[in-house]
Every structure is written in structure tokens, then in C-alpha cells.
Write a protein that holds these residues in place. Sequence first.
Motif, PDB file in Angstrom:
ATOM      1  N   LYS A  21       0.806  -1.404  -0.040  1.00 26.74           N
ATOM      2  CA  LYS A  21       0.045  -0.158  -0.041  1.00 26.74           C
ATOM      3  C   LYS A  21       0.678   1.132  -0.024  1.00 26.74           C
ATOM      4  CE  LYS A  21      -3.926  -1.706  -0.060  1.00 26.74           C
ATOM      5  NZ  LYS A  21      -4.800  -1.628  -1.130  1.00 26.74           N
ATOM      6  N   ILE A  22       1.941   1.522   0.627  1.00 29.28           N
ATOM      7  CA  ILE A  22       2.797   2.292   0.891  1.00 29.28           C
ATOM      8  C   ILE A  22       3.724   2.428  -0.500  1.00 29.28           C
ATOM      9  CG2 ILE A  22       5.125   3.238   1.529  1.00 29.28           C
ATOM     10  CD1 ILE A  22       3.981   2.026   4.465  1.00 29.28           C
ATOM     11  N   SER A  23       3.989   1.644  -1.297  1.00 25.96           N
ATOM     12  CA  SER A  23       4.632   1.737  -2.359  1.00 25.96           C
ATOM     13  C   SER A  23       3.624   2.052  -3.693  1.00 25.96           C
ATOM     14  CB  SER A  23       5.286   0.331  -2.872  1.00 25.96           C
ATOM     15  OG  SER A  23       5.973  -0.105  -2.185  1.00 25.96           O
ATOM     16  N   LEU A  24       2.380   1.843  -3.434  1.00 26.41           N
ATOM     17  CA  LEU A  24       1.264   2.070  -4.304  1.00 26.41           C
ATOM     18  C   LEU A  24       1.139   3.728  -4.042  1.00 26.41           C
ATOM     19  CD1 LEU A  24      -0.809   1.209  -6.590  1.00 26.41           C
ATOM     20  CD2 LEU A  24      -2.201   0.759  -4.929  1.00 26.41           C
ATOM     21  N   GLN A  25       0.971   4.017  -2.903  1.00 24.02           N
ATOM     22  CA  GLN A  25       0.692   5.630  -2.559  1.00 24.02           C
ATOM     23  C   GLN A  25       2.195   6.367  -3.112  1.00 24.02           C
ATOM     24  OE1 GLN A  25      -2.079   7.211  -1.654  1.00 24.02           O
ATOM     25  NE2 GLN A  25      -3.070   5.165  -1.620  1.00 24.02           N
ATOM     26  N   GLN A  26       3.292   5.809  -2.881  1.00 26.85           N
ATOM     27  CA  GLN A  26       4.541   6.620  -3.221  1.00 26.85           C
ATOM     28  C   GLN A  26       4.241   6.626  -4.834  1.00 26.85           C
ATOM     29  OE1 GLN A  26       7.601   4.284  -1.660  1.00 26.85           O
ATOM     30  NE2 GLN A  26       7.473   5.620   0.394  1.00 26.85           N
ATOM     31  N   LEU A  27       3.999   5.763  -5.324  1.00 26.54           N
ATOM     32  CA  LEU A  27       3.777   5.612  -6.940  1.00 26.54           C
ATOM     33  C   LEU A  27       2.882   6.620  -7.580  1.00 26.54           C
ATOM     34  CD1 LEU A  27       4.870   4.634  -9.585  1.00 26.54           C
ATOM     35  CD2 LEU A  27       3.044   2.658  -9.397  1.00 26.54           C
ATOM     36  N   SER A  28       1.580   6.686  -6.775  1.00 22.63           N
ATOM     37  CA  SER A  28       0.740   7.524  -7.183  1.00 22.63           C
ATOM     38  C   SER A  28       0.948   9.102  -7.120  1.00 22.63           C
ATOM     39  CB  SER A  28      -0.514   7.479  -6.429  1.00 22.63           C
ATOM     40  OG  SER A  28      -0.957   6.270  -6.797  1.00 22.63           O
ATOM     41  N   ALA A  29       1.844   9.376  -5.871  1.00 26.77           N
ATOM     42  CA  ALA A  29       2.329  10.734  -5.424  1.00 26.77           C
ATOM     43  C   ALA A  29       3.437  11.128  -6.720  1.00 26.77           C
ATOM     44  CB  ALA A  29       2.940  10.783  -4.145  1.00 26.77           C
ATOM     45  N   LEU A  30       4.075  10.188  -7.080  1.00 26.66           N
ATOM     46  CA  LEU A  30       5.048  10.367  -7.899  1.00 26.66           C
ATOM     47  C   LEU A  30       4.493  10.716  -9.230  1.00 26.66           C
ATOM     48  CD1 LEU A  30       8.207  10.705  -8.568  1.00 26.66           C
ATOM     49  CD2 LEU A  30       8.101   8.257  -9.242  1.00 26.66           C
ATOM     50  N   GLU A  31       3.471   9.991  -9.508  1.00 24.68           N
ATOM     51  CA  GLU A  31       2.744  10.250 -11.125  1.00 24.68           C
ATOM     52  C   GLU A  31       1.923  11.697 -10.995  1.00 24.68           C
ATOM     53  OE1 GLU A  31       0.218   7.149 -11.249  1.00 24.68           O
ATOM     54  OE2 GLU A  31       1.635   5.786 -12.442  1.00 24.68           O
ATOM     55  N   LEU A  32       1.595  12.096  -9.576  1.00 20.12           N
ATOM     56  CA  LEU A  32       0.780  13.354  -9.644  1.00 20.12           C
ATOM     57  C   LEU A  32       2.064  14.455  -9.689  1.00 20.12           C
ATOM     58  CD1 LEU A  32      -1.876  14.710  -9.106  1.00 20.12           C
ATOM     59  CD2 LEU A  32      -1.344  14.573  -6.543  1.00 20.12           C
ATOM     60  N   ALA A  33       3.073  14.454  -9.200  1.00 24.39           N
ATOM     61  CA  ALA A  33       4.091  15.355  -9.047  1.00 24.39           C
ATOM     62  C   ALA A  33       4.606  15.649 -10.550  1.00 24.39           C
ATOM     63  CB  ALA A  33       5.073  15.091  -8.081  1.00 24.39           C
ATOM     64  N   ILE A  34       4.833  14.464 -11.226  1.00 24.38           N
ATOM     65  CA  ILE A  34       5.375  14.399 -12.548  1.00 24.38           C
ATOM     66  C   ILE A  34       4.228  15.119 -13.522  1.00 24.38           C
ATOM     67  CG2 ILE A  34       6.012  13.094 -14.570  1.00 24.38           C
ATOM     68  CD1 ILE A  34       7.046  11.163 -12.674  1.00 24.38           C
ATOM     69  N   ALA A  35       3.031  14.625 -13.308  1.00 25.14           N
ATOM     70  CA  ALA A  35       2.072  15.451 -14.124  1.00 25.14           C
ATOM     71  C   ALA A  35       1.871  16.890 -13.846  1.00 25.14           C
ATOM     72  CB  ALA A  35       0.668  14.715 -13.769  1.00 25.14           C
ATOM     73  N   SER A  36       1.801  17.313 -12.691  1.00 30.39           N
ATOM     74  CA  SER A  36       1.812  18.824 -12.336  1.00 30.39           C
ATOM     75  C   SER A  36       3.102  19.618 -12.810  1.00 30.39           C
ATOM     76  CB  SER A  36       1.770  18.819 -10.581  1.00 30.39           C
ATOM     77  OG  SER A  36       2.091  20.150 -10.280  1.00 30.39           O
ATOM     78  N   GLU A  37       4.196  18.751 -12.811  1.00 36.75           N
ATOM     79  CA  GLU A  37       5.621  19.588 -13.273  1.00 36.75           C
ATOM     80  C   GLU A  37       5.396  19.828 -14.951  1.00 36.75           C
ATOM     81  OE1 GLU A  37      10.315  18.843 -13.574  1.00 36.75           O
ATOM     82  OE2 GLU A  37       9.167  17.472 -12.331  1.00 36.75           O
ATOM     83  N   VAL A  38       4.892  18.969 -15.526  1.00 35.38           N
ATOM     84  CA  VAL A  38       4.557  18.810 -17.267  1.00 35.38           C
ATOM     85  C   VAL A  38       3.673  20.021 -17.277  1.00 35.38           C
ATOM     86  CG1 VAL A  38       3.699  17.788 -18.884  1.00 35.38           C
ATOM     87  CG2 VAL A  38       5.443  16.806 -17.473  1.00 35.38           C
ATOM     88  N   LEU A  39       2.402  19.737 -16.486  1.00 37.91           N
ATOM     89  CA  LEU A  39       1.249  20.929 -16.674  1.00 37.91           C
ATOM     90  C   LEU A  39       1.950  22.420 -16.497  1.00 37.91           C
ATOM     91  CD1 LEU A  39      -1.380  21.506 -17.561  1.00 37.91           C
ATOM     92  CD2 LEU A  39      -2.040  21.154 -15.078  1.00 37.91           C
ATOM     93  N   THR A  40       2.851  22.532 -15.387  1.00 40.81           N
ATOM     94  CA  THR A  40       3.222  23.886 -15.108  1.00 40.81           C
ATOM     95  C   THR A  40       4.207  24.338 -16.109  1.00 40.81           C
ATOM     96  OG1 THR A  40       2.968  23.339 -12.666  1.00 40.81           O
ATOM     97  CG2 THR A  40       4.335  25.233 -13.185  1.00 40.81           C
ATOM     98  N   ALA A  41       5.013  23.500 -16.488  1.00 46.68           N
ATOM     99  CA  ALA A  41       5.912  23.742 -17.397  1.00 46.68           C
ATOM    100  C   ALA A  41       5.435  24.118 -19.010  1.00 46.68           C
ATOM    101  CB  ALA A  41       7.266  22.894 -17.852  1.00 46.68           C
ATOM    102  N   ASN A  42       4.311  23.404 -19.082  1.00 45.78           N
ATOM    103  CA  ASN A  42       3.478  23.875 -20.377  1.00 45.78           C
ATOM    104  C   ASN A  42       2.654  25.092 -20.410  1.00 45.78           C
ATOM    105  OD1 ASN A  42       2.396  23.288 -22.896  1.00 45.78           O
ATOM    106  ND2 ASN A  42       0.358  22.370 -22.057  1.00 45.78           N
ATOM    107  N   ARG A  43       2.133  25.594 -19.270  1.00 51.61           N
ATOM    108  CA  ARG A  43       1.645  26.708 -19.051  1.00 51.61           C
ATOM    109  C   ARG A  43       2.562  27.802 -19.004  1.00 51.61           C
ATOM    110  NH1 ARG A  43      -3.008  25.231 -20.866  1.00 51.61           N
ATOM    111  NH2 ARG A  43      -4.216  23.901 -19.404  1.00 51.61           N
ATOM    112  N   GLU A  44       3.548  27.712 -18.394  1.00 47.35           N
ATOM    113  CA  GLU A  44       4.698  28.565 -18.616  1.00 47.35           C
ATOM    114  C   GLU A  44       5.135  28.958 -19.980  1.00 47.35           C
ATOM    115  OE1 GLU A  44       7.930  27.543 -16.071  1.00 47.35           O
ATOM    116  OE2 GLU A  44       7.000  27.901 -14.157  1.00 47.35           O
ATOM    117  N   HIS A  45       5.394  27.959 -20.673  1.00 46.76           N
ATOM    118  CA  HIS A  45       5.860  27.904 -22.081  1.00 46.76           C
ATOM    119  C   HIS A  45       4.845  28.572 -23.019  1.00 46.76           C
ATOM    120  CE1 HIS A  45       7.808  27.478 -25.852  1.00 46.76           C
ATOM    121  NE2 HIS A  45       6.859  26.754 -26.415  1.00 46.76           N
ATOM    122  N   GLU A  46       3.482  28.295 -22.638  1.00 45.24           N
ATOM    123  CA  GLU A  46       2.501  29.003 -23.607  1.00 45.24           C
ATOM    124  C   GLU A  46       2.173  30.620 -23.288  1.00 45.24           C
ATOM    125  OE1 GLU A  46      -1.232  26.834 -22.626  1.00 45.24           O
ATOM    126  OE2 GLU A  46      -0.807  25.230 -23.781  1.00 45.24           O
ATOM    127  N   ALA A  47       2.632  30.791 -21.870  1.00 45.30           N
ATOM    128  CA  ALA A  47       2.699  31.963 -21.505  1.00 45.30           C
ATOM    129  C   ALA A  47       3.614  32.975 -22.104  1.00 45.30           C
ATOM    130  CB  ALA A  47       2.516  32.527 -19.997  1.00 45.30           C
TER     131      ALA A  47
END
Length: 170
Positions: free
Chosen positions: A70-96
Motif C-alpha cells: 500500500k505504501i509503494s502504491l501511494q508513493q507511485l501515485s504521488a510521484l505520478e501526480l508530481a510529474i503531471a503537475s510539473e509537466v502541466l506547469t512547464a507547459n503553461r509557462e511555455h504558452e505564456a
Amino acid sequence: AKLQESHALLEKSYSSYLPKLSVGASGGVNDFHHRHTQNGNYALSVNLKVPLFSGLDSIYNSRMAYADTKISLQQLSALELAIASEVLTANREHEAASQMLVFSQEACENGLLAYQAALEKYKAGKENMFQEVSNALQQLAASRVRYSEIKTQWLTSLARLAYATGTKED
């Protein structure tokens, strides 16, 4: 990999409760020197091992393996969320930055046109050198400086987006 490892440990702990069946065989020849005879020894064994009570160790191991999964699954989910957030933030910065680059380029073109118009008025004798021409030249220089700053921001945002997505942009 950590999630797969924890799944494997969980399966191993669950399988410790199951009965185990093993088969063995052996064979050989014994030679007795005194009797001058040879006897063949052959053995076949089938073992069934059924766990009745192995203490609380197997229960604790199962619970620990389940918690680790369960801990490994939660860590993987948190990592996926952090990566998605980083990509979305970088994309929005580039568009701006891309939009700011277009506006800054238009400001440079407008500043150049204003300078050329003020220079033409000066050549025609309708303008004072210290007033309109110098002001237009200062505005043109300021818009060029701003354009170079925004171009730097745009290139930086492009590099950040490429890094976040793991791609190489030319």
C-alpha cells in the motif's frame, strides 16, 4: 520496481499458509566386501507439509507485506501526480512565454515605426531632436531590451518543458 517487489513479498507471505507437496527420489548400490554381494537401494518419498501454527511471525509478515504494498502504491501515485503537475506547469509557462514573445515582438515593431516616424518629422523640420526623436529612440531601446528578456524566458520555459517531458526540442 519497488511496487513489484512488495507485490512479490505479499504473494510469498500469502503462500506460506498453503500446504506444500514435495517429491524426492534416491538410488544407489551398496557393495559389501565380506559377502561379495551387491544390494541396490532405491527410495522414493512424497512429503506433504501442512502448516498448522507457525507462531504469529507469518501473520506479522503478511501484514507488513500488505502495508509495504500500500505504501509503494501511494508513493507511485504521488510521484505520478508530481510529474503531471510539473509537466502541466512547464507547459503553461511555455504558452505564456510564447504569447508574451509575440506581444513583445509587436512592441518592438511599433517602437521602430514610431522612431522612424519621429525621425522623418525631424528631417522635415517639424520636430525637436531632444523631444520626440530621443523619446522614440529610448522607447525602441527599452522594447528591444524587453524583447530579449522575454526571448530568454521563452527559451528557458522551452528547456524546462523539454526536461519535464523527457524530450529534446530543437
